[in-house]
Motif scaffolding. Structure first.
Motif, mmCIF file in Angstrom:
data_model
loop_
_atom_site.group_PDB
_atom_site.id
_atom_site.type_symbol
_atom_site.label_atom_id
_atom_site.label_comp_id
_atom_site.label_asym_id
_atom_site.label_seq_id
_atom_site.Cartn_x
_atom_site.Cartn_y
_atom_site.Cartn_z
ATOM 1 N N LEU A 36 0.364 -1.271 0.261
ATOM 2 C CA LEU A 36 0.125 -0.540 0.129
ATOM 3 C C LEU A 36 0.830 1.324 -0.250
ATOM 4 N N ASP A 37 0.113 2.139 -0.705
ATOM 5 C CA ASP A 37 1.065 3.684 -0.645
ATOM 6 C C ASP A 37 1.627 4.082 0.815
ATOM 7 N N PRO A 38 2.001 5.197 1.608
ATOM 8 C CA PRO A 38 2.499 5.383 2.219
ATOM 9 C C PRO A 38 0.895 6.384 3.365
ATOM 10 N N PRO A 39 0.220 5.753 3.980
ATOM 11 C CA PRO A 39 -1.223 5.991 4.595
ATOM 12 C C PRO A 39 -1.706 7.874 4.507
ATOM 13 N N PRO A 40 -2.645 8.324 4.831
ATOM 14 C CA PRO A 40 -2.055 9.780 4.802
ATOM 15 C C PRO A 40 -1.580 9.894 6.262
ATOM 16 N N GLY A 41 -0.858 11.279 6.521
ATOM 17 C CA GLY A 41 0.362 11.933 7.813
ATOM 18 C C GLY A 41 1.310 11.152 7.459
ATOM 19 N N LEU A 42 1.660 11.682 5.310
ATOM 20 C CA LEU A 42 3.043 11.032 4.840
ATOM 21 C C LEU A 42 3.863 12.407 4.854
ATOM 22 N N ALA A 43 4.668 12.639 4.432
ATOM 23 C CA ALA A 43 5.574 14.127 5.426
ATOM 24 C C ALA A 43 6.894 13.314 4.240
ATOM 25 N N LEU A 44 7.618 13.975 3.486
ATOM 26 C CA LEU A 44 8.364 13.914 2.578
ATOM 27 C C LEU A 44 8.956 15.162 2.436
ATOM 28 N N MET A 45 10.760 14.359 1.857
ATOM 29 C CA MET A 45 11.626 15.703 1.433
ATOM 30 C C MET A 45 11.506 15.486 0.215
ATOM 31 N N LEU A 46 11.928 16.272 -0.893
ATOM 32 C CA LEU A 46 11.694 16.250 -2.198
ATOM 33 C C LEU A 46 13.285 17.119 -2.738
ATOM 34 N N LEU A 50 10.290 9.648 1.536
ATOM 35 C CA LEU A 50 9.273 9.674 2.809
ATOM 36 C C LEU A 50 10.501 10.477 4.591
ATOM 37 N N LEU A 51 10.062 11.453 4.842
ATOM 38 C CA LEU A 51 10.431 11.522 6.531
ATOM 39 C C LEU A 51 9.438 10.448 7.508
ATOM 40 N N GLY A 52 10.694 10.177 8.233
ATOM 41 C CA GLY A 52 10.637 9.095 9.453
ATOM 42 C C GLY A 52 10.324 9.588 10.516
ATOM 43 N N GLU A 53 9.603 9.662 12.086
ATOM 44 C CA GLU A 53 9.922 10.129 13.180
ATOM 45 C C GLU A 53 10.840 10.969 13.658
ATOM 46 N N ARG A 92 -1.022 11.864 -7.016
ATOM 47 C CA ARG A 92 -1.704 12.993 -7.301
ATOM 48 C C ARG A 92 -2.826 12.744 -7.577
ATOM 49 N N ARG A 93 -3.656 11.748 -6.764
ATOM 50 C CA ARG A 93 -4.975 11.915 -6.599
ATOM 51 C C ARG A 93 -5.296 12.008 -5.509
ATOM 52 N N ARG A 94 -4.791 12.119 -4.222
ATOM 53 C CA ARG A 94 -5.006 11.774 -2.693
ATOM 54 C C ARG A 94 -6.506 12.944 -2.531
ATOM 55 N N ASP A 95 -6.711 12.314 -1.510
ATOM 56 C CA ASP A 95 -7.655 13.791 -0.543
ATOM 57 C C ASP A 95 -7.257 12.947 0.953
ATOM 58 N N PRO A 96 -6.735 13.060 1.344
ATOM 59 C CA PRO A 96 -6.240 15.227 1.861
ATOM 60 C C PRO A 96 -5.113 15.213 0.740
ATOM 61 N N ALA A 97 -5.132 16.073 0.083
ATOM 62 C CA ALA A 97 -4.029 16.243 -1.296
ATOM 63 C C ALA A 97 -2.722 16.862 -0.572
ATOM 64 N N ILE A 98 -1.547 16.481 -1.160
ATOM 65 C CA ILE A 98 -0.055 16.395 -0.835
ATOM 66 C C ILE A 98 -0.223 18.088 -1.562
ATOM 67 N N SER A 99 0.443 19.121 -0.671
ATOM 68 C CA SER A 99 0.938 19.745 -0.504
ATOM 69 C C SER A 99 2.075 20.393 -0.312
ATOM 70 N N THR A 100 2.718 21.160 -0.849
ATOM 71 C CA THR A 100 4.666 22.342 0.240
ATOM 72 C C THR A 100 4.261 22.663 1.209
ATOM 73 N N LEU A 108 10.146 20.242 1.570
ATOM 74 C CA LEU A 108 9.033 19.586 2.474
ATOM 75 C C LEU A 108 7.831 19.515 1.802
ATOM 76 N N MET A 109 7.086 18.265 1.792
ATOM 77 C CA MET A 109 5.380 18.190 1.290
ATOM 78 C C MET A 109 4.774 17.136 2.238
ATOM 79 N N THR A 110 3.776 17.483 2.033
ATOM 80 C CA THR A 110 2.659 16.628 3.574
ATOM 81 C C THR A 110 1.567 16.513 3.043
ATOM 82 N N ASP A 111 1.307 16.180 3.287
ATOM 83 C CA ASP A 111 -1.082 16.131 3.488
ATOM 84 C C ASP A 111 -1.478 16.645 4.720
ATOM 85 N N ASP A 112 -0.259 16.821 5.501
ATOM 86 C CA ASP A 112 -0.926 16.447 6.989
ATOM 87 C C ASP A 112 -0.393 18.115 7.529
#
Ligand code: URA
Length: 249
Positions: A64-74, A233-236, A100-108, A121-125
């Motif tokens: 499965l893709d990362p569940p909602p609450g994801l954060a990443l560095m690009l 993806l960013l971890g704790e 790109r079809r996720r809800d909540p959407a990922i934003s910078t 950094l980008m997140t849907d949180d």
């Protein structure tokens, strides 16, 4: 401890871009969704949205893709825009299509100019986003700046003064730290993010930025092995480096 949110499986997967709820139901009916190795039988089963869900759930035999609450560095490359709707290549185009079809959407989390490269950094949180960009969080951002002309020698003092006023603004800039690297390059560390701030700061001292690259946000650095256009993806542990202890992850 915060409560783990639960969601109906069809809603969860639809929100993660796997298709409409009906399409998700078909995946479930075809036995293509597994949880902890067993086929999920009901698309309306409630699922606890835990961080480890990608390790436990498989869709069409893929994690499965990362569940909602994801954060990443690009590692943002040059020439790519931090926007959902402008013309030309966008940072979102560097992520997998489904994301790109996720809800909540990922934003910078904040932005870099099209002509700036580096750590984005980008997140849907929404909560995380606000904690990072809030002026109260006081999170520093470091830029490597390459200049057209040699440094004069007084830039560090002017930038640190807390009195520099940019054109058409009515509030002086907060003190910033400049460390020269060579005659024509420097690191500049800011704790605010005004429009084109670095470029305008150097313009205010008679110079011109030839190249701009962000390499650090708070205690989080862009890893050497993350090339332009790559993300992770960013971890704790990353979030703990990013956020000061008072607002810590
Ligand atoms: N300052 C700028 O001028 N541009 C950026 O992208 C970031 C900071």
């Amino acid at each position: 401890m915060s409560k783990v949110p639960t969601l109906r499986l069809d809603r969860l997967l639809a929100n993660m871009g796997y298709g409409s709820r009906r399409e998700v139901q078909s995946l479930v009916n075809a036995g293509l969704v597994t949880l902890d190795g067993a086929e999920v039988e009901d698309a309306d089963q409630r699922i606890a949205v835990t961080r480890d869900l990608s390790e436990r759930m498989r869709i069409q035999d893929k994690p499965l893709d990362p569940p909602p609450g994801l954060a990443l560095m690009l590692h943002k490359p040059l020439g790519v825009t931090c926007s959902h709707k402008e013309a030309g290549p966008l940072v979102y185009g560097l992520l997998p299509d489904r994301w790109r079809r996720r809800d909540p959407a990922i934003s910078t989390i904040g932005r870099l100019d099209k002509d700036t490269s580096g750590l984005l950094l980008m997140t849907d949180d929404g909560n995380l986003l606000h904690r990072v960009i809030s002026p109260r969080a006081n999170i520093s951002k470091r830029y490597r700046v390459d200049l057209d002309r040699p440094l004069r020698g007084d830039e560090a003092e002017i930038f640190a003064s807390g009195t520099l006023m940019l054109e058409s603004e009515d509030k002086p800039l907060l003190p910033a730290l400049m460390e020269a690297i060579s005659e024509t390059s420097a690191y500049l560390t800011l704790t605010e993010g005004r429009y084109h701030q670095v470029r305008r700061m150097f313009a205010a001292v008679g110079n011109h930025v030839a190249a701009l690259h962000r390499d650090r946000i708070g205690g989080l650095s862009l890893p050497e092995d993350l090339g332009p256009g790559q993300y992770r993806l960013l971890g704790e542990a990353d979030l703990a480096l990013l956020l000061p202890p008072a607002t810590g992850a």
